[in-house]
Design an enzyme around this catalytic site. Structure first.
Site, mmCIF file in Angstrom:
data_model
loop_
_atom_site.group_PDB
_atom_site.id
_atom_site.type_symbol
_atom_site.label_atom_id
_atom_site.label_comp_id
_atom_site.label_asym_id
_atom_site.label_seq_id
_atom_site.Cartn_x
_atom_site.Cartn_y
_atom_site.Cartn_z
ATOM 1 N N LYS A 22 -8.563 -5.341 15.111
ATOM 2 C CA LYS A 22 -9.516 -5.294 16.224
ATOM 3 C C LYS A 22 -10.389 -4.040 16.156
ATOM 4 O O LYS A 22 -11.623 -4.128 16.229
ATOM 5 C CB LYS A 22 -8.756 -5.299 17.555
ATOM 6 C CG LYS A 22 -9.574 -4.828 18.743
ATOM 7 C CD LYS A 22 -8.713 -4.586 19.970
ATOM 8 C CE LYS A 22 -9.466 -3.918 21.089
ATOM 9 N NZ LYS A 22 -9.386 -2.451 21.080
ATOM 10 N N ASN A 23 -9.760 -2.881 16.012
ATOM 11 C CA ASN A 23 -10.559 -1.656 16.124
ATOM 12 C C ASN A 23 -11.435 -1.398 14.901
ATOM 13 O O ASN A 23 -12.372 -0.605 14.967
ATOM 14 C CB ASN A 23 -9.672 -0.453 16.468
ATOM 15 C CG ASN A 23 -9.224 -0.513 17.925
ATOM 16 O OD1 ASN A 23 -9.811 -1.262 18.732
ATOM 17 N ND2 ASN A 23 -8.200 0.228 18.282
ATOM 18 N N ARG A 93 -15.357 -1.127 25.244
ATOM 19 C CA ARG A 93 -15.457 0.277 24.877
ATOM 20 C C ARG A 93 -16.314 0.483 23.628
ATOM 21 O O ARG A 93 -17.144 1.372 23.557
ATOM 22 C CB ARG A 93 -14.015 0.743 24.584
ATOM 23 C CG ARG A 93 -13.872 2.194 24.424
ATOM 24 C CD ARG A 93 -13.847 2.840 25.760
ATOM 25 N NE ARG A 93 -14.113 4.252 25.649
ATOM 26 C CZ ARG A 93 -14.682 4.957 26.611
ATOM 27 N NH1 ARG A 93 -15.038 4.384 27.735
ATOM 28 N NH2 ARG A 93 -14.899 6.218 26.454
ATOM 29 N N CYS A 117 -10.605 -0.691 28.210
ATOM 30 C CA CYS A 117 -9.373 -0.474 28.971
ATOM 31 C C CYS A 117 -9.456 0.834 29.744
ATOM 32 O O CYS A 117 -9.860 1.857 29.212
ATOM 33 C CB CYS A 117 -8.172 -0.436 28.030
ATOM 34 S SG CYS A 117 -7.719 -2.076 27.473
ATOM 35 N N PRO A 123 -13.788 10.356 27.691
ATOM 36 C CA PRO A 123 -15.078 11.013 27.467
ATOM 37 C C PRO A 123 -15.691 10.658 26.117
ATOM 38 O O PRO A 123 -14.981 10.245 25.195
ATOM 39 C CB PRO A 123 -14.726 12.500 27.497
ATOM 40 C CG PRO A 123 -13.280 12.583 27.158
ATOM 41 C CD PRO A 123 -12.655 11.299 27.624
ATOM 42 N N ILE A 124 -17.029 10.826 26.009
ATOM 43 C CA ILE A 124 -17.694 10.621 24.710
ATOM 44 C C ILE A 124 -18.546 11.843 24.343
ATOM 45 O O ILE A 124 -19.519 11.738 23.606
ATOM 46 C CB ILE A 124 -18.543 9.320 24.683
ATOM 47 C CG1 ILE A 124 -19.585 9.311 25.803
ATOM 48 C CG2 ILE A 124 -17.686 8.082 24.730
ATOM 49 C CD1 ILE A 124 -20.662 8.242 25.594
ATOM 50 N N ASP A 125 -18.155 12.999 24.888
ATOM 51 C CA ASP A 125 -18.948 14.208 24.622
ATOM 52 C C ASP A 125 -19.046 14.527 23.129
ATOM 53 O O ASP A 125 -20.070 15.051 22.669
ATOM 54 C CB ASP A 125 -18.343 15.402 25.386
ATOM 55 C CG ASP A 125 -16.882 15.620 25.015
ATOM 56 O OD1 ASP A 125 -16.059 14.730 25.315
ATOM 57 O OD2 ASP A 125 -16.561 16.649 24.414
ATOM 58 N N GLN A 126 -18.007 14.226 22.341
ATOM 59 C CA GLN A 126 -18.049 14.558 20.911
ATOM 60 C C GLN A 126 -19.021 13.654 20.148
ATOM 61 O O GLN A 126 -19.645 14.078 19.184
ATOM 62 C CB GLN A 126 -16.647 14.465 20.291
ATOM 63 C CG GLN A 126 -15.656 15.448 20.887
ATOM 64 C CD GLN A 126 -16.122 16.893 20.743
ATOM 65 O OE1 GLN A 126 -16.367 17.377 19.640
ATOM 66 N NE2 GLN A 126 -16.258 17.586 21.871
ATOM 67 N N ASP A 307 -1.543 3.505 20.582
ATOM 68 C CA ASP A 307 -1.710 2.081 20.920
ATOM 69 C C ASP A 307 -0.413 1.281 20.757
ATOM 70 O O ASP A 307 -0.392 0.083 21.035
ATOM 71 C CB ASP A 307 -2.834 1.466 20.073
ATOM 72 C CG ASP A 307 -4.196 2.049 20.436
ATOM 73 O OD1 ASP A 307 -4.313 2.641 21.523
ATOM 74 O OD2 ASP A 307 -5.134 1.924 19.632
ATOM 75 N N ARG A 399 -8.294 -9.781 24.969
ATOM 76 C CA ARG A 399 -9.323 -8.909 24.383
ATOM 77 C C ARG A 399 -8.931 -8.442 22.991
ATOM 78 O O ARG A 399 -9.806 -8.131 22.182
ATOM 79 C CB ARG A 399 -9.506 -7.663 25.270
ATOM 80 C CG ARG A 399 -10.279 -7.913 26.529
ATOM 81 C CD ARG A 399 -10.638 -6.606 27.183
ATOM 82 N NE ARG A 399 -11.021 -5.669 26.140
ATOM 83 C CZ ARG A 399 -10.889 -4.353 26.202
ATOM 84 N NH1 ARG A 399 -10.400 -3.800 27.271
ATOM 85 N NH2 ARG A 399 -11.255 -3.575 25.206
#
Ligand code: EPU
Length: 431
Positions: A22-23, A93, A117, A123-126, A307, A399
């Site tokens: 999936k990922n 996501r 999820c 966060p997505i600051d990086q 996970d 999902r």
């Protein structure tokens, strides 16, 4: 809506085949549009997140066609829009990878803030720091959409990630494929799906070296083309079935996996008392039903994956003695514990640590999947429990797990998908 009804305490036996990761799929599908070409992606898992991304890509002007249930053809030559702002974008996501793909290709991107999820702050600051260092201006004044643009083309940069983030590593890698010059990502994450996405991009003509180590070097290319690619097997799906075998005192062979990806789990299952037999592309898990306690710390790859944390916690809830689990990746990934306790599990959570006092037997319960892996943990507990359990909110499970009930049925589980009119109270958690 639908739920799963599971009659527990059947020993699972037989062979289960693992789908594509999936990922990896949710990174590779958006990554395909950084190129102008036709990509054929094989071994795609049949899951909701993939269906969602196909809708999103089609809305941008790409043409996505399934030639069979696991092969997707993406023609990205006609993508004209750099605005990804529809409902399907908000649902998952991984739509954040559209930022890297659209910014790399067009120098502009407008992408709705990602969903997915909800087990705490994500966060997505990086990701944004990386894009900024490559020359992007970023507008976050609208709290529903992120706007990114660059004068001309992104340029290469040396980017040190403050945390070894899977998403930031992949997103920066995708954008850097079309930047002018060389990008170096330091403290990169090393998960198998990062290597898989890099291999896919290299097949499109990118020049990425070092994926799978903590320093990745990317030489930007003027153009990328299409090609054919096969996605790796899903490490987490494989691990989930291995745990299903262990929790039921079963004997199952999980095939079409990469045994190396499973090392952290196989080591734990052996400590817990299972016999493990490894082949080139399969792992057999044999359990006589006696499970011993152990301690687990989640870490970035090759450490124990976060996970699989809810699933192993469910398993340890019937081990003979006290186990400890420490969650190092997602501080608040314990929302499912309240549901697990409904089966009679004895677990106390303090901050990042869960202390599990194994009980002799779990009892059937009515529970909800609070997120994808939490849903998998509910299935594991229900398979072990005496009596019938009902699991609500299984859309979370759909999902990320392809054909889960048919795979479990083939192993001898008593699991049915049932339509229900109403969900019980408190079962819904926001995406
Ligand atoms: N982080 C930051 N800033 C960032 C990005 C991450 O501080 O810009 C922190 C996070 O708060 C977290 C840690 O870094 O504490 C790791 O986050 P990461 O970015 O690696 O996670 P992600 O890319 O959002 C992916 C998977 C998750 C998996 C994590 C960790 C996808 C689509 N999602 O998320 O998978 O838990 O890596 O391995 O690839 C799942 O499949 O159920 C799932 C949640």
């Amino acid at each position: 809506m639908e739920c799963f009804e599971i009659k527990g305490q059947k020993k699972l036996k037989g062979v289960v085949s693992i789908s594509g990761a999936k990922n990896a799929a949710v990174a590779i599908i958006p990554a395909a549009i950084v190129a102008e070409g036709v990509s054929v992606i094989e071994n795609l898992p049949d899951i909701e997140d993939v269906a969602c991304l196909m809708k999103t890509l089609n809305a941008l002007g790409a043409k996505c066609t399934l030639s069979d249930e696991s092969t997707l053809i993406i023609d990205s030559r006609k993508v004209k829009s750099y605005i990804a702002n529809d409902e399907s974008v908000r649902k998952i996501r991984a739509s954040y990878y559209l930022m890297g793909a659209l910014l790399g290709r067009f120098g502009h991107a407008e992408v709705a803030l990602p969903g997915g999820c909800n087990f705490g702050e994500r966060p997505i600051d990086q990701h944004l720091k990386g894009f900024r260092m490559m020359g992007a201006r970023i507008d976050t004044s609208d709290d529903r959409v992120i706007k990114l643009d660059v004068n001309g083309r992104l340029h290469g940069a040396n980017i040190y990630l403050d945390v070894a983030s899977v998403g930031a590593t992949i997103n920066i890698m995708i954008a850097a494929c079309r930047a002018k010059g060389r990008t170096v990502i330091e403290n990169a994450a090393k998960e198998p799906h990062i290597v898989d996405t890099a291999n896919f991009l290299n097949m499109l003509g990118a020049n990425i070296k070092g994926a799978g180590t903590d320093v990745i070097r990317i030489q930007g290319a003027d153009r990328l083309h299409g090609g054919e690619y096969t996605i790796i097997p899903d490490q987490i799906e494989a691990g989930t079935y291995m745990i299903c075998g262990a929790v039921t005192g079963g004997d199952i062979t999980v095939k079409n996996l990469i045994p190396k990806h499973m090392d952290s789990l196989t080591a734990k299952l052996e400590e817990i008392g299972c016999r493990i037999i490894e082949g080139d592309d399969y792992i057999r898990v044999i359990s006589d039903g006696r499970l011993y306690p152990t301690n687990v710390k989640t870490m970035v790859y090759p450490g124990f994956p976060t996970d699989l944390q809810p699933q192993i916690t469910a398993l340890l809830s019937i081990a003979e003695g006290r186990s400890k689990v420490i969650e190092n990746v997602w501080e608040t990934r314990y929302q499912y514990i309240a549901e697990l306790k409904k089966f009679g599990a004895k677990i106390e959570v303090k901050g990042r640590e869960a202390v599990i006092d194994g009980v002799k037997e779990l009892s059937g319960a009515d529970v909800s999947a609070t997120d994808l892996r939490a849903g998998a943990a509910m299935i594991i507990a229900a398979l072990a429990a005496k009596g019938v359990s009902t699991i609500y909110n299984i859309r979370f499970i759909d999902r990320g797990y392809a054909n889960i009930e048919s795979k479990l049925c083939m192993l001898g589980a008593d699991i049915k998908r049932v339509a229900v009119e109403e969900k019980p109270d408190n079962s819904e958690k926001a995406q």
